[in-house]
Design a protein around this motif. Structure first.
Motif, mmCIF file in Angstrom:
data_model
loop_
_atom_site.group_PDB
_atom_site.id
_atom_site.type_symbol
_atom_site.label_atom_id
_atom_site.label_comp_id
_atom_site.label_asym_id
_atom_site.label_seq_id
_atom_site.Cartn_x
_atom_site.Cartn_y
_atom_site.Cartn_z
ATOM 1 N N LEU A 206 0.854 -1.264 0.103
ATOM 2 C CA LEU A 206 -0.085 0.370 -0.047
ATOM 3 C C LEU A 206 0.594 1.483 -0.078
ATOM 4 N N GLY A 207 2.004 1.221 0.161
ATOM 5 C CA GLY A 207 3.274 2.747 0.187
ATOM 6 C C GLY A 207 4.367 2.460 1.142
ATOM 7 N N SER A 208 4.944 3.286 1.208
ATOM 8 C CA SER A 208 6.327 3.375 1.719
ATOM 9 C C SER A 208 5.842 5.031 2.500
ATOM 10 N N PHE A 209 7.163 5.519 3.820
ATOM 11 C CA PHE A 209 6.694 6.265 4.577
ATOM 12 C C PHE A 209 8.712 6.722 4.709
ATOM 13 N N ASP A 210 8.403 8.312 4.454
ATOM 14 C CA ASP A 210 9.911 8.831 4.565
ATOM 15 C C ASP A 210 10.739 8.369 5.724
ATOM 16 N N ASN A 211 9.137 7.558 7.156
ATOM 17 C CA ASN A 211 10.384 7.457 8.326
ATOM 18 C C ASN A 211 10.723 6.268 8.209
ATOM 19 N N GLY A 212 10.782 5.542 6.945
ATOM 20 C CA GLY A 212 11.136 4.035 7.141
ATOM 21 C C GLY A 212 10.548 3.519 6.431
ATOM 22 N N ALA A 213 9.020 3.739 7.391
ATOM 23 C CA ALA A 213 8.391 2.132 7.462
ATOM 24 C C ALA A 213 7.899 1.879 6.508
ATOM 25 N N SER A 214 7.097 0.514 6.127
ATOM 26 C CA SER A 214 5.838 1.174 4.681
ATOM 27 C C SER A 214 4.656 -0.174 5.214
ATOM 28 N N LEU A 215 3.665 -0.321 4.963
ATOM 29 C CA LEU A 215 2.503 -0.104 4.834
ATOM 30 C C LEU A 215 1.682 -1.470 4.168
ATOM 31 N N VAL A 216 1.195 -2.711 4.205
ATOM 32 C CA VAL A 216 1.025 -3.432 2.779
ATOM 33 C C VAL A 216 -0.147 -4.287 4.041
ATOM 34 N N TYR A 217 -1.232 -4.540 2.898
ATOM 35 C CA TYR A 217 -2.008 -5.294 3.128
ATOM 36 C C TYR A 217 -1.871 -7.253 2.179
ATOM 37 N N VAL A 218 -2.516 -8.227 3.646
ATOM 38 C CA VAL A 218 -2.124 -8.524 2.933
ATOM 39 C C VAL A 218 -3.638 -9.957 3.565
ATOM 40 N N GLY A 219 -4.261 -10.730 2.740
ATOM 41 C CA GLY A 219 -5.253 -11.278 2.693
ATOM 42 C C GLY A 219 -4.898 -13.326 2.149
ATOM 43 N N PHE A 220 -5.114 -13.800 3.006
ATOM 44 C CA PHE A 220 -5.362 -15.260 2.650
ATOM 45 C C PHE A 220 -6.755 -15.950 3.323
ATOM 46 N N THR A 221 -7.529 -16.924 2.264
ATOM 47 C CA THR A 221 -8.247 -17.830 2.533
ATOM 48 C C THR A 221 -8.437 -19.478 2.539
ATOM 49 N N ASN A 222 -9.073 -19.599 3.845
ATOM 50 C CA ASN A 222 -9.170 -21.135 3.730
ATOM 51 C C ASN A 222 -10.693 -21.822 3.586
ATOM 52 N N HIS A 223 -10.478 -22.913 2.341
ATOM 53 C CA HIS A 223 -11.886 -23.408 2.341
ATOM 54 C C HIS A 223 -11.884 -24.680 2.911
ATOM 55 N N ASP A 224 -12.348 -25.499 3.661
ATOM 56 C CA ASP A 224 -12.168 -26.746 3.716
ATOM 57 C C ASP A 224 -13.767 -27.516 3.633
ATOM 58 N N PHE A 225 -13.244 -28.534 2.636
ATOM 59 C CA PHE A 225 -15.054 -29.312 2.266
ATOM 60 C C PHE A 225 -14.590 -30.808 1.749
ATOM 61 N N GLY A 226 -15.332 -31.478 1.687
ATOM 62 C CA GLY A 226 -14.787 -32.826 1.604
ATOM 63 C C GLY A 226 -14.616 -33.766 2.291
ATOM 64 N N SER A 227 -15.627 -33.346 3.970
ATOM 65 C CA SER A 227 -14.897 -34.321 4.981
ATOM 66 C C SER A 227 -16.144 -34.481 5.554
ATOM 67 N N ASP A 228 -16.540 -35.984 6.402
ATOM 68 C CA ASP A 228 -17.328 -36.875 7.123
ATOM 69 C C ASP A 228 -17.654 -36.242 8.240
ATOM 70 N N LEU A 229 -16.782 -35.166 8.691
ATOM 71 C CA LEU A 229 -17.115 -35.026 10.221
ATOM 72 C C LEU A 229 -18.730 -34.276 10.638
#
Length: 302
Positions: A206-229
């Motif tokens: 998402l960007g970097s800043f003059d103080n040396g920091a960076s901002l990042v968006y991270v996403g992840f999706t887990n879909h569990d399926f096919g179980s017999d539980l």
């Protein structure tokens, strides 16, 4: 590797936090502490310690609030693409009534190890085609060291993975696993092959800043399926989905994260059903496994 090139991976159980794989910026307010060889102890094996507070986490039958310590490690060396972390639940003695951990007869350690082995590197062949840049034999091993069999998880996911070229700063990868279940907190699917997981990981700087920091968006999706539980138990389900959204603000060593995670039948518990056992107060309760949970963390990378 950069965060955009290698998106975060996550697993899910009631004690675990979002886990984030990234390479930090090369400069920042801690730059004066860097060695001649760089700011970290290793040029490929990256590590951090993070204090994490969590709220309304829905992997178990009761929502859990916790403050705990996490050690995280990751890196790429030849064909090995490594990620892992070790959690110490309730490390600071703070949590809700459903929470237990290292000092009060709960689980002392929760860990996850996610190695991937590049098929391209191991065979010496370029197997890319279309947007698929590289192929991996992928594993995800989860272990919760409970004091009894009924409080322990021991799960292996195994399958194939790929990194995907989006033609943009968006980092994207996909893994498809089959699940081998050993201990699972006493659930009916213990000691069996039971179901699959589709995992999509994505990130965007998402960007970097003059103080040396960076901002990042991270996403992840887990879909569990096919179980017999859930076949013979109305309190459990055969499918479950968890989608995680992370904002990561980081310097060379210091990092902050804020996370919103959406659960749909988290932990394969059937939202809205009455639980088959009383809660920590001895009362009947309704399963609330669908909804939002939150994490906030402050860490140090070395």
């Amino acid at each position: 590797m950069t965060l955009a090139a290698s998106p975060a991976r996550a697993a899910d159980d009631q004690n675990e936090a979002p886990v984030i794989e990234q390479e930090t910026p090369d400069e920042g307010p801690t730059a004066e502490g860097q060695t001649a060889d760089g700011p970290y102890l290793s040029d490929w094996y990256h590590q951090n310690l993070t204090v994490i507070g969590s709220k309304s986490i829905r992997f178990g039958p009761q929502q859990v609030d916790d403050i705990y310590l996490e050690y995280e490690f990751f890196g790429r060396k030849g064909p090995l693409d490594l990620y892992g972390y070790i959690d110490f639940p309730k490390f600071f003695g703070v949590g809700n009534a459903a929470d237990s951990g290292i000092f009060d007869k709960g689980s002392p350690v929760f860990m996850e190890l996610e190695p991937r082995l590049s098929i391209d590197d191991m065979t010496g062949q370029d197997l890319s085609f279309g947007p698929f840049k590289e192929w991996f034999v992928a594993f995800d091993y989860i272990f919760d060291w409970g004091h009894t069999t009924e409080s322990r998880q021991n799960t292996l996911y195994a399958g194939l993975g790929t990194d995907i070229d989006t033609g943009s700063p968006l980092g994207l990868s996909f893994n498809l696993y089959k699940r081998r279940q050993w201990e699972n907190y006493g659930a009916a699917n213990e000691h069996s092959w039971d179901g699959y997981r589709a995992q999509l990981n994505y990130s965007y700087p998402l960007g970097s800043f003059d103080n040396g920091a960076s901002l990042v968006y991270v996403g992840f999706t887990n879909h569990d399926f096919g179980s017999d539980l859930g076949d013979n138990d109305p309190t459990r389900t055969n499918e479950s989905t968890v989608a995680t959204n992370v904002l990561l603000y980081q310097f060379t060593h210091l990092r902050f994260m804020a996370v919103a995670r959406y659960f749909h039948n988290g932990g394969q518990w059937n939202d809205g059903e009455m639980a088959p056992f009383p809660n920590s107060h001895g009362d009947s309760f309704e399963l609330r496994s669908t909804g939002w949970g939150y994490y906030f963390g402050v860490g140090w990378q070395f």
